[in-house]
Design a protein around this motif. Structure first.
Motif, mmCIF file in Angstrom:
data_model
loop_
_atom_site.group_PDB
_atom_site.id
_atom_site.type_symbol
_atom_site.label_atom_id
_atom_site.label_comp_id
_atom_site.label_asym_id
_atom_site.label_seq_id
_atom_site.Cartn_x
_atom_site.Cartn_y
_atom_site.Cartn_z
ATOM 1 N N VAL A 2 27.594 3.818 -42.544
ATOM 2 C CA VAL A 2 29.007 3.842 -42.177
ATOM 3 C C VAL A 2 29.195 4.990 -41.194
ATOM 4 O O VAL A 2 28.805 6.125 -41.471
ATOM 5 N N ARG A 3 29.788 4.695 -40.048
ATOM 6 C CA ARG A 3 30.047 5.739 -39.049
ATOM 7 C C ARG A 3 31.478 5.638 -38.576
ATOM 8 O O ARG A 3 32.011 4.520 -38.533
ATOM 9 N N PRO A 4 32.134 6.681 -38.163
ATOM 10 C CA PRO A 4 31.720 8.072 -38.375
ATOM 11 C C PRO A 4 31.886 8.452 -39.837
ATOM 12 O O PRO A 4 32.460 7.690 -40.622
ATOM 13 N N HIS A 5 31.419 9.597 -40.187
ATOM 14 C CA HIS A 5 31.576 10.079 -41.558
ATOM 15 C C HIS A 5 32.094 11.508 -41.494
ATOM 16 O O HIS A 5 31.367 12.367 -41.009
ATOM 17 N N PRO A 6 33.289 11.798 -41.914
ATOM 18 C CA PRO A 6 34.262 10.900 -42.529
ATOM 19 C C PRO A 6 34.932 9.973 -41.512
ATOM 20 O O PRO A 6 34.862 10.188 -40.317
ATOM 21 N N VAL A 7 35.618 8.957 -42.043
ATOM 22 C CA VAL A 7 36.301 7.941 -41.246
ATOM 23 C C VAL A 7 37.750 8.357 -41.046
ATOM 24 O O VAL A 7 38.365 8.903 -41.960
ATOM 25 N N TYR A 8 38.302 8.078 -39.858
ATOM 26 C CA TYR A 8 39.703 8.386 -39.594
ATOM 27 C C TYR A 8 40.535 7.114 -39.421
ATOM 28 O O TYR A 8 41.328 6.780 -40.266
ATOM 29 N N SER A 9 40.348 6.391 -38.338
ATOM 30 C CA SER A 9 41.175 5.197 -38.102
ATOM 31 C C SER A 9 40.389 3.895 -38.152
ATOM 32 O O SER A 9 40.976 2.832 -38.312
ATOM 33 N N GLU A 10 39.073 3.969 -37.988
ATOM 34 C CA GLU A 10 38.233 2.787 -38.091
ATOM 35 C C GLU A 10 36.812 3.203 -38.430
ATOM 36 O O GLU A 10 36.386 4.317 -38.142
ATOM 37 N N ALA A 11 36.106 2.273 -39.069
ATOM 38 C CA ALA A 11 34.729 2.531 -39.483
ATOM 39 C C ALA A 11 33.824 1.451 -38.915
ATOM 40 O O ALA A 11 34.175 0.275 -38.912
ATOM 41 N N LEU A 12 32.669 1.861 -38.426
ATOM 42 C CA LEU A 12 31.640 0.924 -38.004
ATOM 43 C C LEU A 12 30.638 0.830 -39.146
ATOM 44 O O LEU A 12 30.026 1.824 -39.527
#
Length: 75
Positions: A2-12
């Protein structure tokens, strides 16, 4: 992954081949969202509707088998 880590507005989320859905669970195990992967190996998930906290992503095959679990922190 999961990126980025931590997640703000969306996660890949990298789910690989064979994945059908990604379930987002809160820390209590309640399913908040279920996302169809449509056969794509990398899925972009909007997280704007989630409150800050820790989540578990459960990646499932078309027959419901759990392929992997991933941890996601949303700020």
């Amino acid at each position: 992954v999961v990126r980025p880590h931590p997640v703000y507005s969306e996660a890949l989320v990298e789910v690989g081949q064979g994945a059908s859905t990604i379930d987002i669970l809160n820390i209590a195990g309640q399913r908040l969202q279920s996302i169809q992967t449509n056969g794509v190996a990398d899925v972009l998930i909007p997280t704007d509707a989630l409150i800050a906290g820790s989540y578990v992503l459960v990646v499932r095959s078309a027959n419901g088998q759990i392929l992997s679990t991933k941890h996601m922190v949303h700020l």
